[in-house]
Scaffold this motif. Structure first.
Motif, short mmCIF file in Angstrom:
data_model
loop_
_atom_site.label_atom_id
_atom_site.label_comp_id
_atom_site.label_asym_id
_atom_site.label_seq_id
_atom_site.Cartn_x
_atom_site.Cartn_y
_atom_site.Cartn_z
N LEU A 102 23.00 13.72 -2.43
CA LEU A 102 21.95 12.90 -3.02
C LEU A 102 21.53 11.80 -2.06
CD1 LEU A 102 20.35 12.38 -5.70
CD2 LEU A 102 22.15 10.75 -6.28
N SER A 103 20.23 11.69 -1.83
CA SER A 103 19.65 10.59 -1.06
C SER A 103 18.79 9.77 -2.01
CB SER A 103 18.81 11.13 0.10
OG SER A 103 18.20 10.07 0.82
N LYS A 147 14.18 -8.18 0.28
CA LYS A 147 15.54 -8.09 -0.20
C LYS A 147 15.62 -7.30 -1.50
CE LYS A 147 17.14 -12.35 1.93
NZ LYS A 147 17.79 -13.67 1.69
N GLY A 148 14.59 -7.33 -2.31
CA GLY A 148 14.64 -6.66 -3.59
C GLY A 148 14.18 -5.23 -3.54
N LYS A 149 13.63 -4.81 -2.40
CA LYS A 149 13.08 -3.46 -2.31
C LYS A 149 14.18 -2.40 -2.17
CE LYS A 149 8.92 -4.97 -2.50
NZ LYS A 149 7.99 -4.83 -1.39
N GLY A 150 15.38 -2.72 -1.64
CA GLY A 150 16.45 -1.75 -1.49
C GLY A 150 16.35 -0.97 -0.21
N ARG A 151 17.40 -0.22 0.06
CA ARG A 151 17.47 0.63 1.24
C ARG A 151 17.81 2.06 0.83
NH1 ARG A 151 21.77 -2.06 5.06
NH2 ARG A 151 22.94 -1.97 3.09
N GLU A 152 17.72 2.96 1.78
CA GLU A 152 18.08 4.35 1.53
C GLU A 152 19.57 4.55 1.77
OE1 GLU A 152 15.75 7.11 3.68
OE2 GLU A 152 13.83 6.21 3.11
N PRO A 188 20.21 23.18 -13.27
CA PRO A 188 19.44 22.28 -14.15
C PRO A 188 19.68 20.82 -13.86
CG PRO A 188 20.44 24.06 -15.42
CD PRO A 188 21.02 24.15 -14.04
N LEU A 189 20.89 20.49 -13.41
CA LEU A 189 21.19 19.12 -13.04
C LEU A 189 20.34 18.68 -11.84
CD1 LEU A 189 23.08 16.66 -13.55
CD2 LEU A 189 24.65 17.67 -11.89
N VAL A 190 20.20 19.57 -10.87
CA VAL A 190 19.41 19.26 -9.68
C VAL A 190 17.94 19.12 -10.05
CG1 VAL A 190 18.70 20.11 -7.41
CG2 VAL A 190 21.06 20.41 -8.17
N GLU A 191 17.45 20.00 -10.92
CA GLU A 191 16.05 19.94 -11.32
C GLU A 191 15.72 18.62 -12.02
OE1 GLU A 191 15.23 23.33 -13.68
OE2 GLU A 191 15.50 24.77 -12.04
N GLU A 192 16.64 18.13 -12.84
CA GLU A 192 16.39 16.88 -13.53
C GLU A 192 16.40 15.70 -12.57
OE1 GLU A 192 18.18 14.24 -17.26
OE2 GLU A 192 18.83 16.32 -16.91
N LEU A 193 17.29 15.72 -11.59
CA LEU A 193 17.39 14.60 -10.64
C LEU A 193 16.17 14.51 -9.73
CD1 LEU A 193 21.16 14.76 -9.62
CD2 LEU A 193 20.04 13.06 -11.07
N THR A 194 15.51 15.62 -9.49
CA THR A 194 14.34 15.59 -8.60
C THR A 194 13.19 14.79 -9.20
OG1 THR A 194 13.64 17.72 -9.53
CG2 THR A 194 14.89 17.77 -7.47
N ASP A 195 13.17 14.63 -10.52
CA ASP A 195 12.09 13.90 -11.17
C ASP A 195 12.42 12.42 -11.37
OD1 ASP A 195 10.68 16.27 -11.38
OD2 ASP A 195 11.51 16.76 -13.35
N TRP A 196 13.60 12.01 -10.97
CA TRP A 196 13.99 10.61 -11.17
C TRP A 196 13.32 9.70 -10.15
CZ3 TRP A 196 19.69 9.42 -12.76
CH2 TRP A 196 19.97 10.06 -13.98
N GLU A 197 12.93 8.53 -10.63
CA GLU A 197 12.38 7.52 -9.73
C GLU A 197 13.52 6.90 -8.91
OE1 GLU A 197 9.82 3.34 -9.91
OE2 GLU A 197 10.37 4.42 -11.75
N GLY A 198 13.33 6.79 -7.64
CA GLY A 198 14.35 6.26 -6.74
C GLY A 198 15.18 7.33 -6.05
N LEU A 249 15.37 10.29 -3.58
CA LEU A 249 14.54 10.77 -2.48
C LEU A 249 14.78 12.24 -2.16
CD1 LEU A 249 15.00 7.69 -0.11
CD2 LEU A 249 13.21 8.09 -1.81
N ASP A 250 16.02 12.69 -2.26
CA ASP A 250 16.33 14.08 -1.90
C ASP A 250 17.59 14.51 -2.65
OD1 ASP A 250 16.16 16.54 -0.72
OD2 ASP A 250 17.17 15.93 1.13
N VAL A 251 17.62 15.76 -3.10
CA VAL A 251 18.77 16.31 -3.83
C VAL A 251 19.10 17.67 -3.23
CG1 VAL A 251 19.70 17.00 -6.07
CG2 VAL A 251 18.06 15.14 -5.94
N GLY A 252 20.40 17.90 -3.00
CA GLY A 252 20.86 19.17 -2.46
C GLY A 252 22.13 19.61 -3.15
#
Length: 245
Positions: free
Chosen positions: A160-161, A201-206, A221-231, A233-236
């Motif tokens: 997860l990124s 400072k409030g924007k965060g980092r990767e 299905p877990l990966v598919e749901e995480l891809t739609d989350w805000e924040g 960036l990448d799921v594998g």
């Protein structure tokens, strides 16, 4: 010394040849599975064990005729059993929380027994033991898959990124546990790189994290749901790298 007979006849050569054949078949199966001990190791163990037994049975015959001497051929066989443990122990090692090489070490031990049976004039037992090896190593996994009514526990890694300071990691862990997965390992990369808007400072980092998960259901299905989350960036997703073979 060089005469045929007296422990150097056709029977002894046949027994060594049978040990060569059976141990080579066992080693070939391990070689095809790309294990640390393959064709050459198993063949040498089998033939060497058979030769040790031949020597114990026939090589010390003249010494028995001397006055005040006695010989027990089973002592050599006992030393073979204890000595093969050094090779088996060298094949077993631990990686993280998993032990690897147990099956290959046990196969080396069985190949030693097959060679000893060949050298001891027990070809039927040697052949039966070789058949048992293929039955256990190749047949049992297929049998257990068919007999197991409950889905087996699958181990995999979720890569997860995400952008920090948004509570993404905590929500991901909560999602995994709520979906029935058990988190076995959490590894966050120590070097986090600045994002496109990382000056504030409030924007965060990767950041990148690898989660070790266990579960009885598919993880897609877990990966598919995480891809739609805000924040996020990448799921594998990848299979767990540890093995016990």
């Amino acid at each position: 010394m060089f005469g045929i007979g007296g422990g150097q006849g056709a029977r002894q050569f046949t027994e060594l040849g049978l040990a060569l054949l059976l141990s080579s078949l066992i080693g070939l199966e391990r070689e095809l599975q790309q294990k640390s001990a393959g064709l050459r190791t198993h063949t040498l163990v089998g033939v060497g064990s058979a030769l040790f037994v031949e020597v114990s049975l026939h090589g010390f015959g003249p010494a028995n005729g001397l006055t005040g001497t006695g010989f027990d051929g089973s002592r050599v066989a006992a030393q073979i059993v204890s000595g093969i443990g050094f090779i088996g122990g060298g094949l077993i090692f631990v990686r993280r929380d998993a032990v690897r090489g147990l099956t290959t070490a046990a196969t080396i031990w069985l190949t030693c027994a097959v060679g000893m049976a060949c050298g001891g004039g027990l070809p039927l037992l040697a052949a039966a033991a070789a058949v048992v090896h293929f039955l256990v190593v190749r047949g049992f996994p297929l049998l257990t898959r068919r007999l197991t009514a409950v889905p087996t526990v699958e181990r995999f890694e979720l890569l997860l990124s995400y952008r920090t300071r948004r509570g993404v990691l905590g929500r991901v862990l909560e999602l995994c546990t709520s979906q029935g997965f058990r988190v076995t390992d959490v590894h966050i990369h120590s070097e986090a790189r600045e994002g496109e808007s990382g000056k504030g400072k409030g924007k965060g980092r990767e950041a990148e994290v690898v989660l070790g998960l266990e579960g009885r259901k598919p993880a897609h299905p877990l990966v598919e749901e995480l891809t739609d989350w805000e924040g996020v960036l990448d799921v594998g997703l990848r299979a767990h790298r540890d093995s016990t073979e």
